[in-house]
Scaffold this motif. Structure first.
Motif, short mmCIF file in Angstrom:
data_model
loop_
_atom_site.label_atom_id
_atom_site.label_comp_id
_atom_site.label_asym_id
_atom_site.label_seq_id
_atom_site.Cartn_x
_atom_site.Cartn_y
_atom_site.Cartn_z
N GLY A 1 76.46 61.96 35.20
CA GLY A 1 76.85 60.56 35.04
C GLY A 1 76.05 59.58 35.86
O GLY A 1 76.30 58.37 35.78
N SER A 2 75.11 60.03 36.68
CA SER A 2 74.29 59.13 37.49
C SER A 2 72.89 59.04 36.91
O SER A 2 72.35 60.02 36.40
N ILE A 3 72.30 57.86 37.02
CA ILE A 3 70.93 57.67 36.56
C ILE A 3 70.00 58.31 37.58
O ILE A 3 69.97 57.92 38.74
N THR A 4 69.27 59.33 37.15
CA THR A 4 68.36 60.02 38.06
C THR A 4 66.89 59.70 37.76
O THR A 4 66.02 59.95 38.58
N GLU B 1 65.00 49.34 40.83
CA GLU B 1 66.24 48.56 40.77
C GLU B 1 67.29 49.26 39.92
O GLU B 1 68.47 49.25 40.25
N ALA B 2 66.86 49.84 38.81
CA ALA B 2 67.81 50.55 37.94
C ALA B 2 68.39 51.76 38.66
O ALA B 2 69.58 52.04 38.56
N LEU B 3 67.56 52.48 39.41
CA LEU B 3 68.05 53.65 40.14
C LEU B 3 69.01 53.23 41.26
O LEU B 3 70.00 53.89 41.52
N ALA C 1 70.80 50.29 41.35
CA ALA C 1 72.00 49.67 40.78
C ALA C 1 72.82 50.67 39.96
O ALA C 1 74.00 50.44 39.72
N GLN C 2 72.17 51.76 39.51
CA GLN C 2 72.84 52.74 38.64
C GLN C 2 73.40 52.08 37.39
O GLN C 2 74.45 52.47 36.87
N SER C 3 72.68 51.05 36.93
CA SER C 3 73.08 50.37 35.69
C SER C 3 71.89 49.56 35.19
O SER C 3 70.82 49.55 35.81
N ALA C 4 72.10 48.88 34.09
CA ALA C 4 71.06 48.00 33.55
C ALA C 4 71.20 46.58 34.06
O ALA C 4 70.47 45.70 33.64
N ASP C 5 72.12 46.36 34.99
CA ASP C 5 72.31 45.04 35.58
C ASP C 5 71.30 44.87 36.71
O ASP C 5 71.62 45.04 37.89
#
Length: 135
Positions: A74-77, A100-102, A104-108
């Motif tokens: 469930g985490s962006i790796t 930034e995506a890693l 923030a762990q999101s597309a925000d």
């Protein structure tokens, strides 16, 4: 007074031409290799790892951006760029957008100055991948 009317007509004609002007879109995009990006940590045995591909998003007149995201438990790796405009601002912005995506762990994520359209397209493609709307 005799010169005023022609000057006004020419000025209005110039503005009409400017309003109708559309720059030619940059149709060339390149596959951008992120050789500088560190390799993602190897998945632990039994870890749930999925790779999702985002949609192709047009970054204004610059080209197309498409990313692929790796989710582990469930985490962006990892976030990989599949397609991006072949421009200097884009090439400088992509590593920052990945970090930034890693983080923030999101597309925000924030846009990178000088590569605003690419940044917005990157975030949109990443969000589509996270939503499962990509391919």
């Amino acid at each position: 007074m005799k010169k005023t009317i022609p000057v006004l007509l020419l000025t209005a004609g110039g503005f009409i031409w400017l309003w109708q002007y559309e720059p030619t879109p940059h149709t060339e995009t390149a596959v951008v290799a992120q050789a500088e990006a560190p390799a993602p940590a190897p998945a632990q045995p039994g870890a749930d790892s999925r790779t999702l591909t985002g949609t192709e998003v047009t970054a204004g007149r610059h080209g197309i951006v498409q990313v692929q995201v790796v989710l582990t438990n469930g985490s962006i790796t990892d976030v990989r760029v599949l397609r991006a405009p072949d421009t200097n601002p884009t090439e400088q912005a992509l590593p920052r957008l990945r970090e930034e995506a890693l983080t923030a762990q999101s597309a925000d994520i924030d846009t990178v100055s000088g590569a605003t359209m690419t940044s917005e397209a990157y975030a949109e493609s990443l969000q589509a991948a996270l939503d499962g709307k990509g391919s």
